[in-house]
Design a protein around this motif. Structure first.
Motif, PDB file in Angstrom:
ATOM      1  N   UNK A 335       0.830  -1.209   0.000  1.00 42.87           N
ATOM      2  CA  UNK A 335       0.000   0.000   0.000  1.00 42.87           C
ATOM      3  C   UNK A 335       0.864   1.258   0.000  1.00 42.87           C
ATOM      4  N   UNK A 336       1.893   1.299   0.849  1.00 44.00           N
ATOM      5  CA  UNK A 336       2.771   2.470   0.888  1.00 44.00           C
ATOM      6  C   UNK A 336       3.516   2.646  -0.433  1.00 44.00           C
ATOM      7  N   UNK A 337       3.964   1.554  -1.023  1.00 42.92           N
ATOM      8  CA  UNK A 337       4.678   1.626  -2.305  1.00 42.92           C
ATOM      9  C   UNK A 337       3.791   2.231  -3.383  1.00 42.92           C
ATOM     10  N   UNK A 338       2.545   1.791  -3.427  1.00 42.80           N
ATOM     11  CA  UNK A 338       1.609   2.309  -4.420  1.00 42.80           C
ATOM     12  C   UNK A 338       1.299   3.787  -4.176  1.00 42.80           C
ATOM     13  N   UNK A 339       1.070   4.157  -2.926  1.00 37.22           N
ATOM     14  CA  UNK A 339       0.729   5.549  -2.614  1.00 37.22           C
ATOM     15  C   UNK A 339       1.907   6.491  -2.898  1.00 37.22           C
ATOM     16  N   UNK A 340       3.118   6.051  -2.603  1.00 36.11           N
ATOM     17  CA  UNK A 340       4.293   6.888  -2.880  1.00 36.11           C
ATOM     18  C   UNK A 340       4.429   7.140  -4.373  1.00 36.11           C
ATOM     19  N   UNK A 341       4.239   6.087  -5.169  1.00 34.68           N
ATOM     20  CA  UNK A 341       4.335   6.237  -6.628  1.00 34.68           C
ATOM     21  C   UNK A 341       3.258   7.199  -7.151  1.00 34.68           C
ATOM     22  N   UNK A 342       2.047   7.097  -6.618  1.00 33.98           N
ATOM     23  CA  UNK A 342       0.964   7.991  -7.053  1.00 33.98           C
ATOM     24  C   UNK A 342       1.255   9.438  -6.665  1.00 33.98           C
ATOM     25  N   UNK A 343       1.799   9.632  -5.459  1.00 32.41           N
ATOM     26  CA  UNK A 343       2.145  10.987  -5.026  1.00 32.41           C
ATOM     27  C   UNK A 343       3.226  11.606  -5.898  1.00 32.41           C
ATOM     28  N   UNK A 344       4.212  10.801  -6.293  1.00 35.59           N
ATOM     29  CA  UNK A 344       5.287  11.321  -7.135  1.00 35.59           C
ATOM     30  C   UNK A 344       4.752  11.739  -8.503  1.00 35.59           C
ATOM     31  N   UNK A 345       3.805  10.980  -9.051  1.00 33.30           N
ATOM     32  CA  UNK A 345       3.189  11.369 -10.325  1.00 33.30           C
ATOM     33  C   UNK A 345       2.409  12.670 -10.169  1.00 33.30           C
ATOM     34  N   UNK A 346       1.695  12.771  -9.041  1.00 33.33           N
ATOM     35  CA  UNK A 346       0.895  13.977  -8.810  1.00 33.33           C
ATOM     36  C   UNK A 346       1.786  15.200  -8.632  1.00 33.33           C
TER      37      UNK A 346
END
Length: 411
Positions: A335-346
């Motif tokens: 979950x943290x890995x996915x959220x970090x990747x999404x935040x970096x895209x944003x």
């Protein structure tokens, strides 16, 4: 005059705020040094080492000095039976005894203490991780407040320069008085935002000192937290699973201790000194004696099986907790890995939007100088810039908090 005083006050506060700089490592190290819980746990490990020495001391011959006296008079035929009490007695003896324990049983006892120390050491690591995570999280929060404060200061500085220009243009009848007042209201709102962000930073900075065990009420600028996503260790080498491994070893060792407790036990003793009833030639009652005792367990009423069953239940509980935590662990990491990747895209998208809004403000500023801009358009552009900048700050801080949560498992 009120505006000028307010602006000067903001500058003074800004200069005092940035008088010194502290890093993330400073607060983490202070929290670990000042923690009474970590000190307590380390002292418990030292105490467990003393328990090992106590076992060694208990296996050495135990020598004691014993003395006593008795007088039981018989008056007119009334009194204790002299065949039992001898009427009177005096003894002064030095006794020694030693218990013999098998080397296997002794090793199991030492191993039990070692496992206890290992468990305390693992608890120390886990508490260190908890403490570091909480301090880093608060540091990131306070750092985000600081960035918001600096951004608000930049906006106030920008609006202050434009306010001077707009005032001159209004006096030249390029803009209406209502346009100037509308812009002035926007500036005053940003000044209030600046004061509010300073107060928020002050509060969160004080909480950071509190969590770190630091007694200090002065301000300091927080350096950018050097946090990167760590490479997590394998499950078998992680401290979060080590306790389950230690519990398994402890239960196996407990079975051995139960088995050893049913082996024969031998104890020898000896004494020497003076022991007399003073009835006849008391001066000759110096002597010595020696003996032994042997205990051979034969039947315990099924107690041994019940102890085994209790350990089996503990093992079943251990496996259940381990399986549950294993699923939770991987769920959290994914979950943290996915959220970090999404935040970096944003964040990448927000940076592009920021460039557009900054360019729009520059264009609007140039148009205002020539009187070819509606003040409402400039205010709208500034508000859009504020919204995008705030979103960037919040998303950046959220990313750092997620990395902190992810790195919590890096041990």
């Amino acid at each position: 005059m009120k505006y000028i005083l307010s602006f000067i006050l903001c500058l003074l506060l800004h200069n005092s705020l940035l008088a010194q700089t502290h890093t993330l490592d400073y607060y983490v190290n202070q929290s670990l040094t000042n923690s009474p819980l970590l000190k307590d746990l380390n002292n418990q490990i030292l105490s467990s080492q003393l328990d090992s020495l106590k076992i060694k001391a208990g296996l050495k011959p135990q020598i004691n000095g014993n003395g006593g006296g008795l007088y039981a008079p018989v008056i007119r035929g009334y009194g204790y039976a002299t065949a039992i009490t001898n009427g009177q007695s005096v003894d002064a003896l030095i006794s020694a005894n030693k218990t013999f324990i098998g080397s296997g049983y002794l090793k199991s006892q030492y191993y039990a203490l070692q496992l206890s120390r290992d468990s305390l050491g693992n608890i120390i690591h886990l508490n260190e991780q908890d403490l570091k995570k909480n301090v880093i999280a608060q540091y990131i929060t306070a750092y985000g407040d600081l960035q918001q404060y600096k951004f608000n200061q930049e906006v106030v500085d920008l609006l202050s320069k434009e306010e001077d220009l707009l005032k001159r243009l209004t006096r030249s009848n390029v803009y209406r008085q209502s346009d100037y007042l509308t812009f002035l209201v926007t500036l005053q709102q940003q000044q209030l935002q600046l004061a509010q962000s300073r107060l928020q930073y002050k509060n969160d900075f004080a909480l950071l000192n509190y969590l770190s065990g630091i007694r200090d009420t002065t301000f300091a600028e927080l350096a950018e937290p050097a946090i990167t996503k760590a490479i997590l260790p394998g499950v078998n080498s992680s401290v979060f699973f080590k306790q389950y491994k230690l519990d398994s070893l402890r239960l196996n060792n407990s079975r051995k201790l139960i088995d050893y407790s049913y082996k024969p036990k031998l104890n020898i003793f000896a004494d020497g000194g003076y022991n007399s009833d003073l009835s006849y030639q008391a001066y000759k009652n110096f002597g010595t004696s020696a003996g032994f005792s042997l205990i051979v367990p034969i039947y315990d009423g099924g107690l041994r099986k019940l102890q085994y069953k209790k350990l089996s239940l503990e093992e079943d509980t251990r496996l259940t907790y381990k399986a549950f935590f294993y699923n939770q662990y991987h769920q959290q990491i994914d979950q943290y890995t996915q959220q970090i990747a999404e935040n970096e895209k944003l964040i990448t998208q927000i940076k592009d939007q920021m460039r557009y809004t900054e360019s729009l403000i520059k264009v609007d500023t140039e148009l205002m100088r020539t009187g070819d801009l509606k003040i409402s358009d400039l205010i709208l552009a500034i508000n859009n810039y504020l919204a995008v900048k705030n979103l960037y700050t919040q998303t950046t801080i959220s990313r750092l908090q997620l990395i902190n949560q992810f790195n919590y498992y890096n041990r």
